[in-house]
Design a protein around this motif. Sequence first.
Motif, short mmCIF file in Angstrom:
data_model
loop_
_atom_site.label_atom_id
_atom_site.label_comp_id
_atom_site.label_asym_id
_atom_site.label_seq_id
_atom_site.Cartn_x
_atom_site.Cartn_y
_atom_site.Cartn_z
N UNK A 1 0.35 -1.09 -0.30
CA UNK A 1 -0.17 -0.03 0.40
C UNK A 1 0.39 0.93 -0.17
N UNK A 2 2.04 1.23 0.32
CA UNK A 2 2.92 2.16 0.47
C UNK A 2 3.81 2.60 -0.74
N UNK A 3 3.38 1.87 -2.32
CA UNK A 3 4.62 2.00 -2.91
C UNK A 3 4.22 2.93 -4.21
N UNK A 4 5.01 2.64 -4.98
CA UNK A 4 4.86 3.99 -5.84
C UNK A 4 5.83 3.46 -7.20
N UNK A 5 5.22 1.75 -7.39
CA UNK A 5 5.87 0.52 -8.07
C UNK A 5 6.10 1.84 -9.54
N UNK A 6 6.49 1.98 -10.89
CA UNK A 6 6.79 2.40 -12.27
C UNK A 6 6.32 1.65 -12.66
N UNK A 7 6.63 0.02 -12.55
CA UNK A 7 6.68 -1.45 -13.02
C UNK A 7 4.85 -1.07 -13.19
N UNK A 8 4.94 -1.16 -11.96
CA UNK A 8 3.06 -1.48 -11.33
C UNK A 8 2.28 -1.00 -12.85
N UNK A 9 2.81 0.76 -12.79
CA UNK A 9 1.60 1.43 -13.05
C UNK A 9 2.08 0.77 -14.65
N UNK A 10 2.93 0.55 -15.63
CA UNK A 10 3.63 0.47 -16.92
C UNK A 10 2.62 -0.45 -17.08
N UNK A 11 2.95 -1.89 -16.36
CA UNK A 11 1.61 -3.22 -16.77
C UNK A 11 0.12 -3.16 -16.64
N UNK A 12 -0.22 -2.40 -15.84
CA UNK A 12 -1.55 -1.35 -16.29
C UNK A 12 -1.46 -0.39 -17.65
N UNK A 13 -0.53 -0.28 -18.41
CA UNK A 13 -0.71 0.84 -18.66
C UNK A 13 -0.86 -0.14 -20.52
N UNK A 14 0.36 -0.54 -20.35
CA UNK A 14 0.56 -1.72 -20.88
C UNK A 14 -0.83 -3.37 -21.52
N UNK A 15 -1.30 -2.98 -20.01
CA UNK A 15 -2.94 -4.04 -20.60
C UNK A 15 -4.00 -3.69 -21.26
N UNK A 16 -4.15 -2.03 -20.24
CA UNK A 16 -4.74 -1.09 -21.21
C UNK A 16 -4.61 -1.40 -23.25
N UNK A 17 -3.44 -0.77 -22.94
CA UNK A 17 -3.20 -0.40 -24.45
C UNK A 17 -3.41 -1.80 -25.59
#
Lengths: 419, 419
Positions: free
Chosen positions: B237-253
Amino acid sequence: MRPLLDMGALAELPGLLDELAGFGAEEGGGVTRLLYTEPWRAAQLFLAERMQAAGLETRFDRAGNLYGRLQGSSPAEPVVLTGSHIDTVRSGGRYDGAYGVAAGLLAIAALKRVCGTPVRTLEVASFCEEEGSRFPLAYWGSGNATGVYDIGGGEDIADANGITLGDAMRAAGFGLVLQQPCLRRDIGAFVELHIEQGVALERTGRQIGLVEAIVGQRRYAVTLVGASNHAGTTPMSMRADALAGAAEMLALLETRARAAGDPLVATVGRLETLPGTPNVIPGEVRFTLDIRHDEEAELDVFCRETLAAFESVARSRGLGFEARCWLATEPAPMDAGLTRLLERACLARNFSARRMVSGAGHDAQLFAPVCPTAMLFVPSRGGVSHSPGEYSTPAQLMAGAAVLADCLYELGYEQEGRQ
Amino acid sequence: MRPLLDMGALAELPGLLDELAGFGAEEGGGVTRLLYTEPWRAAQLFLAERMQAAGLETRFDRAGNLYGRLQGSSPAEPVVLTGSHIDTVRSGGRYDGAYGVAAGLLAIAALKRVCGTPVRTLEVASFCEEEGSRFPLAYWGSGNATGVYDIGGGEDIADANGITLGDAMRAAGFGLVLQQPCLRRDIGAFVELHIEQGVALERTGRQIGLVEAIVGQRRYAVTLVGASNHAGTTPMSMRADALAGAAEMLALLETRARAAGDPLVATVGRLETLPGTPNVIPGEVRFTLDIRHDEEAELDVFCRETLAAFESVARSRGLGFEARCWLATEPAPMDAGLTRLLERACLARNFSARRMVSGAGHDAQLFAPVCPTAMLFVPSRGGVSHSPGEYSTPAQLMAGAAVLADCLYELGYEQEGRQ
């Protein structure tokens, strides 16, 4: 239990940490002391001199672990050991490991000055290696002391330059048959003081963290194989895009980890795309997977279910899938009695404390199966660690050292022994 | 319209491609001819000799584009140009680009032998660069010929070794003021023959692809900035994980691209994690984004909406977000009349053909805004391209060359000119 030492008896601590940080110091404030390198060797020799100056007997074992010993009056009783490690990650900070060694040294030195000879022998260890930053293995120091590793096992492991652990050890002057064996069978208790490397203490405003368990870890190397193809001429419906598969897995991992709740953490720290060209569909993706929990059963279930879910994603996308487990450590529960002793020491000094799980691995987890083991933390500013930005205030560092000293006094000087 | 040349007139084609593949040949069958390197230079000189041997006048322009010319009897009429490029990607194949140059050369040579002097001048071009594999720009050859690039613009662009495009050009013997200017104002039509680099022809069993449009492309460099932190001590809950964000973007793409349907394609070819350590939460992720469509408006809307969706993912996760567009080409519709001419040539030879969109970029897209332009494809085995595995059969290659020759005859020899 009442505080024994005045904080002033530990006043050298910040200065000693400054001096230690000079070994392997880099521009920008980072410290790099990789196992068996010259900065590492110089730091160990410096510590040995300081131990001797404080009246402790010193010795190196065959692996390069350094011990400073204050002989007790009942030599048949098991040794009370404290300490940590002095190797660092590349461009690491000044406190990770070094703090526990320096504080242990000064605590035992102060007890000797103030209280004289203990009943039980007190020792401080400066373990040669914990980070795994030069060679692909961690806990070489405490692992050899506890029998998890064998000193001869370093011949097949090489650093990035192809130098084996064995050769590096011998080049630094260790690994010789005539040197002291590493395995310790005489340890009655191990207490490790460390910086938290997280934000739990800072966010809750506590001075001391009492570690109830160190998490178990699983690390995997995951490989996905699809088909590398032209980004312009391959319709979306004809792709076997390894990165698109990885993205689905990572999203799933995050959802599952959040649902599992604390203290489970799951991290993909590195991901590589092959061939890695902007206009080519990735035919292969490799990523790391790091999963931790303080309960073995839950860790097992989470890993098994997650990998099964990954495999099903791979199957539905026609991707090859492999997950190789290359590191698996069991959760290490700390000793309840020793932890209560630390808690009483905090109470006596009016230090706020909280019980917590250590999400990071530590030398203490090697001792936990061997002898009663405890661990205490002090806050890390912003939770930053493994970085030049690692910082704890002198007051925070002193507080941890005082609690450690109180605990060592109870264990070493009180006639009834532990608690 | 009836087929003019016997296929035997083009029989040298497979052999000429074999010879060309010797320049920059690698073990394993790959070919590497990067712009202005020695294999590239030797290949251009080899082609110039072959053009001369076929009775064509040759000249290099200032950028290193090579032209072979068969002068027409009406020199005032605009030139009919065919050709492609001879540079390759690293470890590329034998056909991408080279095929269009070799087939153009042999088609004009055969027309000269069989039909003599044309009304309109016929030329074959061997463009110096199309791939963008040495310098971070593409279409340097056809771009200079069409005025999109200026020969002086190579001073600020460097290859991976820091050599500027300008210096590389001069070292190869080009870029001199006394050499022929690059800009062509005398082109009346451009026809490019190329391998498909996709599977549409193979899967539908057609011999010739008639390109109706070349897709427009947008390429972005996306950077996400979170917080690099300890993988063990930082709760989910305390993360700002750039890769987790990227994964969400790629799935969306992927979801968005599938929903948009053909011919839209969207690809993330490279993704990097920083610091890229298994036990550290990625504090930064950089990825490439390649989006293509043959209609400008749809391409625009998809890019805008996708980047807006990415930005909202970043915002909700507390990640810094930047998307820099570093390449934007408009879709290039081919000339309908010229394409009908190619289609008639296929019919006359009883070759099966299909109209299609080119998902890959080609030199032809530089000519499309300047003069009537057409493009035809032959099948690529398995759609494989930019790889040593690139392959089209001799019969497939000959079929394309024959259609090209028929088209050049119609454009160059028929009194009424184009159709």
